[in-house]
Design an enzyme around this catalytic site. Structure first.
Site, PDB file in Angstrom:
ATOM      1  N   PHE A 233       0.854  -1.147   0.116  1.00  0.00           N
ATOM      2  CA  PHE A 233      -0.061   0.034   0.047  1.00  0.00           C
ATOM      3  C   PHE A 233       0.868   1.368  -0.075  1.00  0.00           C
ATOM      4  O   PHE A 233       1.782   1.356   0.804  1.00  0.00           O
ATOM      5  CB  PHE A 233      -0.804   0.124   1.232  1.00  0.00           C
ATOM      6  CG  PHE A 233      -1.855   1.063   1.318  1.00  0.00           C
ATOM      7  CD1 PHE A 233      -3.120   0.782   0.070  1.00  0.00           C
ATOM      8  CD2 PHE A 233      -2.101   2.103   1.861  1.00  0.00           C
ATOM      9  CE1 PHE A 233      -4.113   1.762   0.096  1.00  0.00           C
ATOM     10  CE2 PHE A 233      -3.136   3.208   1.877  1.00  0.00           C
ATOM     11  CZ  PHE A 233      -4.143   2.784   0.995  1.00  0.00           C
TER      12      PHE A 233
ATOM     13  N   ASP B  29       1.914  -5.586   7.493  1.00  0.00           N
ATOM     14  CA  ASP B  29       0.831  -4.917   7.350  1.00  0.00           C
ATOM     15  C   ASP B  29      -0.294  -5.730   7.302  1.00  0.00           C
ATOM     16  O   ASP B  29      -0.703  -6.582   6.251  1.00  0.00           O
ATOM     17  CB  ASP B  29       0.907  -3.755   6.317  1.00  0.00           C
ATOM     18  CG  ASP B  29      -0.265  -2.702   6.387  1.00  0.00           C
ATOM     19  OD1 ASP B  29      -1.286  -3.229   6.828  1.00  0.00           O
ATOM     20  OD2 ASP B  29       0.076  -1.671   5.824  1.00  0.00           O
TER      21      ASP B  29
ATOM     22  N   TYR C  21     -10.987  -0.533  10.504  1.00  0.00           N
ATOM     23  CA  TYR C  21     -12.282   0.086   9.870  1.00  0.00           C
ATOM     24  C   TYR C  21     -12.575  -0.743   8.545  1.00  0.00           C
ATOM     25  O   TYR C  21     -13.736  -0.583   7.814  1.00  0.00           O
ATOM     26  CB  TYR C  21     -12.150   1.501   9.461  1.00  0.00           C
ATOM     27  CG  TYR C  21     -10.901   1.890   8.683  1.00  0.00           C
ATOM     28  CD1 TYR C  21     -10.816   1.528   7.314  1.00  0.00           C
ATOM     29  CD2 TYR C  21      -9.801   2.611   9.334  1.00  0.00           C
ATOM     30  CE1 TYR C  21      -9.614   2.016   6.557  1.00  0.00           C
ATOM     31  CE2 TYR C  21      -8.671   2.774   8.849  1.00  0.00           C
ATOM     32  CZ  TYR C  21      -8.631   2.643   7.519  1.00  0.00           C
ATOM     33  OH  TYR C  21      -7.329   2.947   6.730  1.00  0.00           O
ATOM     34  N   LYS C  22     -11.837  -1.772   8.259  1.00  0.00           N
ATOM     35  CA  LYS C  22     -12.230  -2.724   7.179  1.00  0.00           C
ATOM     36  C   LYS C  22     -13.043  -4.041   7.608  1.00  0.00           C
ATOM     37  O   LYS C  22     -14.332  -3.937   7.896  1.00  0.00           O
ATOM     38  CB  LYS C  22     -10.743  -3.028   6.608  1.00  0.00           C
ATOM     39  CG  LYS C  22      -9.945  -1.777   5.767  1.00  0.00           C
ATOM     40  CD  LYS C  22      -8.857  -2.443   5.015  1.00  0.00           C
ATOM     41  CE  LYS C  22      -8.226  -1.298   4.657  1.00  0.00           C
ATOM     42  NZ  LYS C  22      -8.454  -0.061   3.892  1.00  0.00           N
TER      43      LYS C  22
ATOM     44  N   ARG D 172     -12.648  -3.580  -7.779  1.00  0.00           N
ATOM     45  CA  ARG D 172     -12.330  -4.327  -6.483  1.00  0.00           C
ATOM     46  C   ARG D 172     -13.640  -4.716  -5.743  1.00  0.00           C
ATOM     47  O   ARG D 172     -14.410  -3.980  -5.515  1.00  0.00           O
ATOM     48  CB  ARG D 172     -11.373  -3.391  -5.687  1.00  0.00           C
ATOM     49  CG  ARG D 172     -10.684  -4.364  -4.682  1.00  0.00           C
ATOM     50  CD  ARG D 172      -9.661  -3.458  -3.923  1.00  0.00           C
ATOM     51  NE  ARG D 172     -10.442  -2.429  -3.066  1.00  0.00           N
ATOM     52  CZ  ARG D 172      -9.779  -1.819  -2.141  1.00  0.00           C
ATOM     53  NH1 ARG D 172      -8.430  -2.406  -1.677  1.00  0.00           N
ATOM     54  NH2 ARG D 172     -10.508  -0.967  -1.612  1.00  0.00           N
TER      55      ARG D 172
END
Length: 402
Positions: free
Chosen positions: A118, A189, A214-215, A361
């Protein structure tokens, strides 16, 4: 589709607030609202902040939330109690972990990462290198070249376990073992792993790990991040961001910093109490969920989606690994008009997202997504593609968030 059920996914589905008419395939970017969060946040506001005022730091346990929630997350990522703490943002936690890892190998100058990482992780590495001014370099290779690039010149291997664009999954166990054999410290990560698939940080021997909540953990927009420090490093890891909450005795107000015990030293700023209350309520669903069930069902849903899309929308190119064991809990397809296609889908109630330059996605979370949603999403996708419904001016106009 073969189903594997110990976990009652019908029961977990009822715990989320998803608007009628919406098929939500973007929990890999922002999890939906758990219904329990509404009551918990309201109680935190009215009874704790409103009723207890500043006394809440003690009487409502605000000060110990980061450690208590860290232990709840630890169970989901294969970490022992006392090795995870929650707070601040993922970028800050990346910075902390990387700085501590580099300090463990002062004689080496290479940070190894891959082109699927990322971007913020790479940005934080670049910023840290510039700040240190000690000649460190960031070496970025293709994902399939990582293992061969691990050598005795590398100080830190910094990888995101699941590629945010394609869902490609790194072999944490194998790469950590290869890194340790070469004397390399690892930073993982878990932003697209925690809550999506079984993770075993202790079993893999990972040194540091970070992740957001938050995912797949459904903590809410901007929910705080977490950091893991292996117990063997916890009392010696250097907290580069020596904030007052990481001090051994924050309320002694010493003029000089003394690191706290263990992972507590990785705390930085004042805990975001309301956000942590929301996360606490969101994590409750995991008390009745088996991660092996989540993983098996996720792979089955993704496999079904791939099969249906390739049969009905052959103009889309699969960007994710076909083998479910080699990807996370998302599927990506490529198309030159990917952004416009995604806007057309969203306008018709199928919410995924777009990642530049051409990736559509889709995330699949068994807690609230089943076979019916997969089939329904593909039906709408086929309508959008066959009818060219994406080719409208409003769908080509880029929004700030894609």
């Amino acid at each position: 589709m073969t189903e594997f059920r110990k976990t009652d996914f019908q029961k977990t589905r009822a715990r989320f607030r998803i608007p009628d008419g919406v098929i939500y395939l973007d929990g890999n970017s922002l999890g939906p609202l758990p219904i329990a969060v509404e009551e918990r946040v309201a109680r935190t506001l009215a009874d704790e902040w409103g009723g207890q005022l500043i006394r809440g730091w003690n009487s409502a346990g605000w000060m110990v939330q980061p450690r208590k929630l860290g232990d709840r997350i630890a169970r989901l990522i294969g970490a022992p109690a006392g090795s995870v703490v929650v707070g601040d943002t993922l970028s800050i936690k990346v910075y902390q972990a990387l700085a501590a890892a580099l300090a463990m190998r002062p004689e080496r100058r290479v940070i190894l990462s891959d082109s699927g990482n990322f971007p913020t992780d790479l940005y934080m590495a670049e910023g840290l290198i510039e700040t240190l001014g000690q000649g460190h370099v960031l070496k970025v290779v293709a994902p399939e070249e990582v293992e061969a690039a691990i050598g005795e010149d590398v100080a830190v291997l910094m990888l995101t376990q699941v590629d945010y664009r394609t869902g490609r999954l790194h072999d944490m166990v194998a790469l950590t073992a290869k890194a340790h054999a070469a004397g390399v410290v690892t930073v993982w990560d878990l932003a697209h792993s925690a809550g999506a698939l079984p993770v075993d940080l202790a079993g893999a021997g990972a040194d540091f790990a970070v992740g957001c909540t938050y995912k797949y953990l459904n903590g809410g927009p901007g929910a705080p991040a977490f950091i893991y420090v292996a117990p063997s490093h916890a009392e010696t890891a250097r907290p580069a961001l020596s904030g007052w909450m990481g001090h051994e005795a924050p309320f002694a107000f010493d003029p000089s910093y003394r690191p706290g015990a263990g992972v507590e030293r990785m705390r930085v700023g004042t805990p975001p109490v309301i956000a942590l209350a929301a996360l606490d309520a969101a994590l409750a669903v995991w008390d009745e969920v088996d991660m092996a069930d989540v993983r098996r069902t996720s792979i089955a849903l993704c496999d079904l989606f791939i099969e249906l899309v390739e049969a009905q929308c052959p103009m889309l190119e699969l960007a994710s690994p076909r083998d479910g064991s080699r990807r996370g809990s998302q599927v990506s397809f490529r198309h030159p008009q990917g952004y416009a296609i995604m806007q057309a889908l969203i306008d018709r109630g199928v919410i995924g997202d777009f990642r530049a330059p051409d990736v559509l996605r889709f995330g699949f979370t068994p807690l609230y997504i089943g076979e019916a949603e997969v089939c329904g999403a593909v039906t709408i996708l086929r309508q959008v593609m066959d009818g060219g419904l994406w080719d409208r001016p409003e769908y080509h106009k880029k929004a700030i968030v894609t």
